[in-house]
Motif scaffolding. Sequence first.
Motif, PDB file in Angstrom:
ATOM      1  N   MET A   1       1.030  -1.217  -0.237  1.00 29.27           N
ATOM      2  CA  MET A   1      -0.015  -0.128  -0.034  1.00 29.27           C
ATOM      3  C   MET A   1       1.086   1.071  -0.164  1.00 29.27           C
ATOM      4  N   ILE A   2       0.255   2.155  -1.036  1.00 31.14           N
ATOM      5  CA  ILE A   2       1.248   3.294  -1.357  1.00 31.14           C
ATOM      6  C   ILE A   2       0.275   4.712  -0.794  1.00 31.14           C
ATOM      7  N   PRO A   3       0.076   4.521   0.355  1.00 35.66           N
ATOM      8  CA  PRO A   3      -0.499   5.584   1.159  1.00 35.66           C
ATOM      9  C   PRO A   3      -0.789   7.639   0.933  1.00 35.66           C
ATOM     10  N   ASP A   4      -1.714   7.786   0.595  1.00 29.19           N
ATOM     11  CA  ASP A   4      -2.374   9.030  -0.139  1.00 29.19           C
ATOM     12  C   ASP A   4      -1.446  10.407   1.880  1.00 29.19           C
ATOM     13  N   PHE A   5      -1.996   9.482   2.440  1.00 30.97           N
ATOM     14  CA  PHE A   5      -2.150  10.343   4.045  1.00 30.97           C
ATOM     15  C   PHE A   5      -1.720   9.933   4.743  1.00 30.97           C
ATOM     16  N   LEU A   6      -0.694   9.815   6.453  1.00 31.55           N
ATOM     17  CA  LEU A   6      -0.547   9.321   7.444  1.00 31.55           C
ATOM     18  C   LEU A   6      -1.513  10.822   8.228  1.00 31.55           C
ATOM     19  N   VAL A   7      -2.064   9.540   8.849  1.00 33.31           N
ATOM     20  CA  VAL A   7      -3.014  10.167  10.062  1.00 33.31           C
ATOM     21  C   VAL A   7      -2.306  10.323  11.331  1.00 33.31           C
ATOM     22  N   THR A   8      -2.729  10.882  11.649  1.00 31.23           N
ATOM     23  CA  THR A   8      -2.265  11.136  13.584  1.00 31.23           C
ATOM     24  C   THR A   8      -3.364  12.071  14.347  1.00 31.23           C
ATOM     25  N   HIS A   9      -2.815  11.792  15.462  1.00 34.00           N
ATOM     26  CA  HIS A   9      -4.178  13.138  16.510  1.00 34.00           C
ATOM     27  C   HIS A   9      -3.121  14.657  15.865  1.00 34.00           C
ATOM     28  N   SER A  10      -4.211  14.937  16.196  1.00 37.91           N
ATOM     29  CA  SER A  10      -4.444  16.332  16.422  1.00 37.91           C
ATOM     30  C   SER A  10      -4.459  17.291  17.780  1.00 37.91           C
ATOM     31  N   GLY A  11      -4.092  18.170  18.167  1.00 40.91           N
ATOM     32  CA  GLY A  11      -3.699  18.857  19.769  1.00 40.91           C
ATOM     33  C   GLY A  11      -2.430  19.222  20.138  1.00 40.91           C
ATOM     34  N   GLY A  12      -1.960  18.438  20.998  1.00 40.59           N
ATOM     35  CA  GLY A  12      -0.642  18.622  21.234  1.00 40.59           C
ATOM     36  C   GLY A  12       0.725  17.293  20.967  1.00 40.59           C
ATOM     37  N   PHE A  13       1.502  17.128  20.647  1.00 34.36           N
ATOM     38  CA  PHE A  13       1.930  16.221  20.454  1.00 34.36           C
ATOM     39  C   PHE A  13       3.034  15.600  21.430  1.00 34.36           C
TER      40      PHE A  13
END
Length: 307
Positions: A1-13
């Motif tokens: 799979m070659i993703p279009d998006f790398l999704v992680t959470h918003s807010g503080g990191f």
Amino acid sequence: MIPDFLVTHSGGFHADELLSSVILTRLFPQARIVRSRAPEWITPGEDRIIYDVGGAYDPAAGIFDHHQRGAPLRDDSQPYSSFGLIWKHYGRDYLTAFGLPEAHVEAMHGSFDTSFVLPVDLTDNGALSPSGPLAGLMLPALLETLKPVFDEADPEADNRAFHAALAIARSFVEARIAQSAAKLRAEAIVHRAIEASGQGRVLELPRGMPFRPAIVKAGADHLLFVVHPREKDWCVTGIRRAEEGFDLRADLPAAWAGLTNGALEAVCGIEGASFCHNGRFIAAARTRDAALAMAELAVKEALSIGA
């Protein structure tokens, strides 16, 4: 799979999703990082990898969270953070993309996991709580200092800070990998030098490089000193007994301590001797012959006192 998006959470990191992003963005540079907790983003899909959010761990579906009940554990029952999960599944590909020779990938994957990834995993899960005056200088703590201050009003501040911190996190990961790769290259050079030296007590290397791990791995307990060229002179250095601490297999002669140039030449009787550290762990000479002569003289004295 070659993703279009790398999704992680918003807010503080935190360090774990930042470091996960380092790995994923090298492998998938065309993918866009999306920081969100919206259901439409944190639901698995063929166009995305989701990490540190989403409440599930399912590599086949491309989701790598560790906050849910029944979160994945290592074989020794220590917890993963998202960084550990991403490294487990993508670390080998990252090392290959970094240019590491195939023969070194597996060993590097394991050593980097133990020395760099695991401490981040444990810290993120509260299983490791550094204390003392150096606690605030640990990498996870330093990365978190890059978050916006609490009363920052700009709604884009978190995202800007995340991407700025990502560049810094990337530099640490890449530097650590580069240094580890260099140690593996050095190991091969040192091993050849050990074979060439036979049972001699002095190891000559073609340049300065990490040497102790290869000496220990080769079981070359007979070696006492290492000699190698530097930019403008030659170096004579001791070999530490242990990875930590400064205790040497043999110290340079006490009479040399803190002397330079003519004073050192007069004491040791070697023309070209130029420096000996007061701690007696390193010395220098203007020529190769002088450095080797100093090393052999240091060996003779060390053996005479039972080193």
